[in-house]
Scaffold this motif. Sequence first.
Motif, short mmCIF file in Angstrom:
data_model
loop_
_atom_site.label_atom_id
_atom_site.label_comp_id
_atom_site.label_asym_id
_atom_site.label_seq_id
_atom_site.Cartn_x
_atom_site.Cartn_y
_atom_site.Cartn_z
N SER A 23 -29.57 -65.62 12.29
CA SER A 23 -28.79 -65.64 11.04
C SER A 23 -29.12 -64.45 10.17
N ALA A 24 -30.40 -64.08 10.11
CA ALA A 24 -30.81 -62.93 9.30
C ALA A 24 -30.27 -61.63 9.89
N LEU A 25 -30.25 -61.54 11.22
CA LEU A 25 -29.72 -60.34 11.86
C LEU A 25 -28.22 -60.20 11.59
N VAL A 26 -27.50 -61.32 11.67
CA VAL A 26 -26.06 -61.28 11.38
C VAL A 26 -25.83 -60.80 9.96
N GLY A 27 -26.62 -61.30 9.01
CA GLY A 27 -26.48 -60.90 7.62
C GLY A 27 -26.72 -59.42 7.42
N ARG A 28 -27.75 -58.88 8.09
CA ARG A 28 -28.05 -57.45 7.98
C ARG A 28 -26.97 -56.61 8.65
N LYS A 29 -26.47 -57.08 9.77
CA LYS A 29 -25.44 -56.33 10.49
C LYS A 29 -24.18 -56.21 9.65
#
Length: 391
Positions: free
Chosen positions: A249-255
């Motif tokens: 979820s954090a990676l999706v947000g950063r992407k």
Amino acid sequence: MEGKFSMNRRIAPISRRSALRLGGVLVALALAVAACGSDDGTDDEVDGDEPAPTTEAAAPATEVVMTQDEGDLLTVVQERGTLNCGVSGSAVAFSETQPDGSTTGFDADYCRAVAAAILGDAGAVNFVPLTAAERFTSLEAGDIDLLVRNTTWTQSRDTDLVLDFGPTTYYDGQQIMARVSEGFSGTSTVSDLDGATVCTNAGTTTEKNMKDAADAAGIEIELLTFEDFDIVTDNFIAGACNAVTTDGSALVGRKVKQEGDQEWAIFPPTPISKEPLGPVYPQNQSTFGDVVNWTVYATILADEKGITSANIDSMMGSGDLDAEAVRLLGGEGELQTKMGLSADAFYNVINQVGNYDEIYTRNLGPVGLSRDGSANARWTAGGLIYAPPAR
């Protein structure tokens, strides 16, 4: 199958890996030193200083500090009139400190929900930004009452720390993000990281998970850790890391928020770990813990019954609510007063903050995290979001 880093190393066994790691370490050190020298007071600092708490109204909270052995925490919070809630402050869609000092996100809204249940006011929250390394010590010391900060429930944390975990609010899983220009895609695997430098947060379960995954794949990686994921991302963008790893979820947000001309891929398709995230509170505070737990359950039950912040008053006035909903919202047979709350405690939660789906969709929908087909769907739709009965 050999990853591209391992193929490069086969051509130059020592110099390729040494250059890769030395270059990454030098860039990482430069970025870390720059962060330590920052005087902007943000949560990006890595010098161990605790960031100053922020509130919705930017007003100082009344100082009532309590350790986990000093009485009933619910009473302390009620007398203080403010809930001290630990968050990240820099976790996209979960808790972000905005330029005006307010805090937004999925985790932040669950802090508000607990404040609404205890104090009748969802705005009575003192948000305390914490790094991953600070979060548990701050809770154990009584600097905060509640931690809602992308925190994974694990056996070791449940037994080794003087803390208790509430219900899972978001079912996540660890993934990896790397540059498409370096040959990575959404179908890449852990094996493709052989010889790479991978960056992640210090003091998190992601470190051990990544090491375990690398060992299982039979590869070697260099793992660099930093206090804050903003610094992790900065190192990745600058080239100190070939990849970063944390909850998907954090990676999706950063992407979604990526800048510049770098194109990033998130993989593998199936996460390398289970990461159930939820609230954490001091051990041996069962009354306060019950309130936190049932605040979460109230948002889930309201979602199941189609009760939202927009229709709650009309539904209560219609007489169409079932007996469980009547109890939950403070009517005949209510149980909230037995918990030390007002009868309308959970009415306040739904009215002021919303049900589970509202909280999820408002915060996680904009970054592309859909409930449909995920573990975070309702249990009636094949997911894991489920609450005990309110009776």
